[in-house]
Design an enzyme around this catalytic site. Structure first.
Site, PDB file in Angstrom:
ATOM      1  N   SER A 165       7.888  -5.827  -3.470  1.00  0.00           N
ATOM      2  CA  SER A 165       8.679  -5.070  -3.914  1.00  0.00           C
ATOM      3  C   SER A 165       9.380  -5.706  -5.469  1.00  0.00           C
ATOM      4  O   SER A 165       7.999  -5.164  -6.624  1.00  0.00           O
ATOM      5  CB  SER A 165      10.286  -6.069  -2.746  1.00  0.00           C
ATOM      6  N   ASP A 269      10.002   3.130   4.223  1.00  0.00           N
ATOM      7  CA  ASP A 269      10.647   2.173   2.813  1.00  0.00           C
ATOM      8  C   ASP A 269      11.224   3.511   2.274  1.00  0.00           C
ATOM      9  O   ASP A 269       9.973   3.881   1.781  1.00  0.00           O
ATOM     10  CB  ASP A 269       9.405   1.601   2.193  1.00  0.00           C
ATOM     11  N   HIS A 299      10.508  -1.702   4.949  1.00  0.00           N
ATOM     12  CA  HIS A 299      10.896  -2.825   3.813  1.00  0.00           C
ATOM     13  C   HIS A 299      11.228  -4.226   3.604  1.00  0.00           C
ATOM     14  O   HIS A 299      11.191  -4.726   5.100  1.00  0.00           O
ATOM     15  CB  HIS A 299      11.634  -2.009   2.443  1.00  0.00           C
TER      16      HIS A 299
END
Length: 322
Positions: A165, A269, A299
């Site tokens: 991320s 995601d 995610h």
């Protein structure tokens, strides 16, 4: 038209994600600050342990106490005196949340260390909104300098940068800073590869996946807009080069020394279109990069060992490192 925002998940996983989303939402204030007192009650921490836990010893190493810059070192109990890779890891959390001591990241880095038989250096960098761009990148580069200058008694000739991320975003920008002077400043630390796990990239445009997965957990458009707003320089838009790497403000050609990369994408995601654009941008610029896709992955799937994709990813990561 929106679709189902996540695949079927075990109830414990779904509960954890719902709780984490609620807590981070509740901690965000309208003035662009974060109530860290609320977060502290829910961000469960794990302490370092010199005694092996699940085959891994850990230690917290200070780099600069004045800015709370440190890293957690993960060492496999089975490590011999021979040469093993070093993985410098940058945790996720939108540049605003979590740390190497957060239980999920302690467990994930411990797992990487054990399964891959590598030293893992998990970096505690400064967080937004208290510390905006480029503070996390600067902290990460300073950790690399610390390692290069003898801060880790290990062979640094096969070092990898990895992150998820926001940490995946950091991998790119930190690697570029290393590559800009690879033949000069960096006498000992050599980067062999980059692993960008569902990296946090963005831009002013609303992509198809952002609109289609508008109700996704953790990284909804409303949440990511807020995170960019408190991380980027005051007044900057999401086309800033930190967010939109190959966008209208892209800053020049990529460095020749930038190492090979693996980019991990999940089909649930909302950031996936930006991640694929990153892969395409790297490929178009002649860089060696592999795209690894998990169509049913949310995610942050990798921190949930109960998910099949998580175990599959660890195997792919091991193959890439080896």
């Amino acid at each position: 038209m929106t679709q189902r925002a996540s695949p079927p998940l075990p109830w414990k996983t779904r509960l954890y994600i719902a709780l984490l989303s609620a807590v981070t939402d509740g901690a965000r204030r309208s003035d662009g600050t974060i109530n860290r007192c609320i977060l502290s009650f829910f961000d469960a921490r794990s302490s370092a342990s010199a005694k092996p836990r699940r085959g891994v010893r850990t230690a917290d190493v200070s780099v600069d106490p004045s800015r709370d810059l440190w890293f957690r070192l993960f060492v496999p109990s089975s490590a011999s005196s021979g040469r093993i890779p070093v993985i410098v890891y940058f945790h996720g959390g939108g540049f605003a949340y979590l740390s190497p001591a957060s239980r999920a990241y302690d467990a994930f880095c411990r797992r990487i260390c054990r399964e891959i038989n590598a030293l893992v250096v998990s970096v505690n960098y400064r967080l937004a909104p208290e510390h905006r761009y480029p503070a996390p990148y600067e902290d990460a580069v300073d950790v690399l300098r610390f390692l290069n200058d003898g801060g880790l008694a290990s062979d640094l000739s096969r070092c990898f940068l990895a992150g998820d991320s926001a940490g995946g975003n950091m991998v790119h920008h930190v690697a570029r800073r290393w590559a800009a002077d690879a033949a000069g400043r960096w006498k000992n630390l050599r980067l062999a590869g980059m692993v960008l796990i569902q990296p946090f990239f963005g831009g002013e445009e609303r992509t198809e996946s952002e609109m289609r997965l508008a109700g996704a957990p953790l990284v909804s458009v409303e949440r990511t807009d807020w995170l960019w707003r408190v991380f980027l320089p005051e007044g900057a838009g999401r086309d800033h080069e930190a967010a939109n790497v190959f966008g209208p403000r892209a800053d020049g050609e990529l460095e020749a020394a930038l190492p090979q990369a693996m980019v991990v994408v999940g089909g649930f995601d909302p950031l996936q279109d930006w991640q694929r654009r990153y892969y395409e941008g790297m490929t178009a610029r002649g860089k060696a990069v592999r795209l690894l896709e998990y169509p049913d992955a949310i995610h942050a799937f990798y921190v949930f060992p109960e998910l099949n994709q998580s175990a599959a990813f660890i195997e792919e990561l091991k193959a890439f490192i080896e």
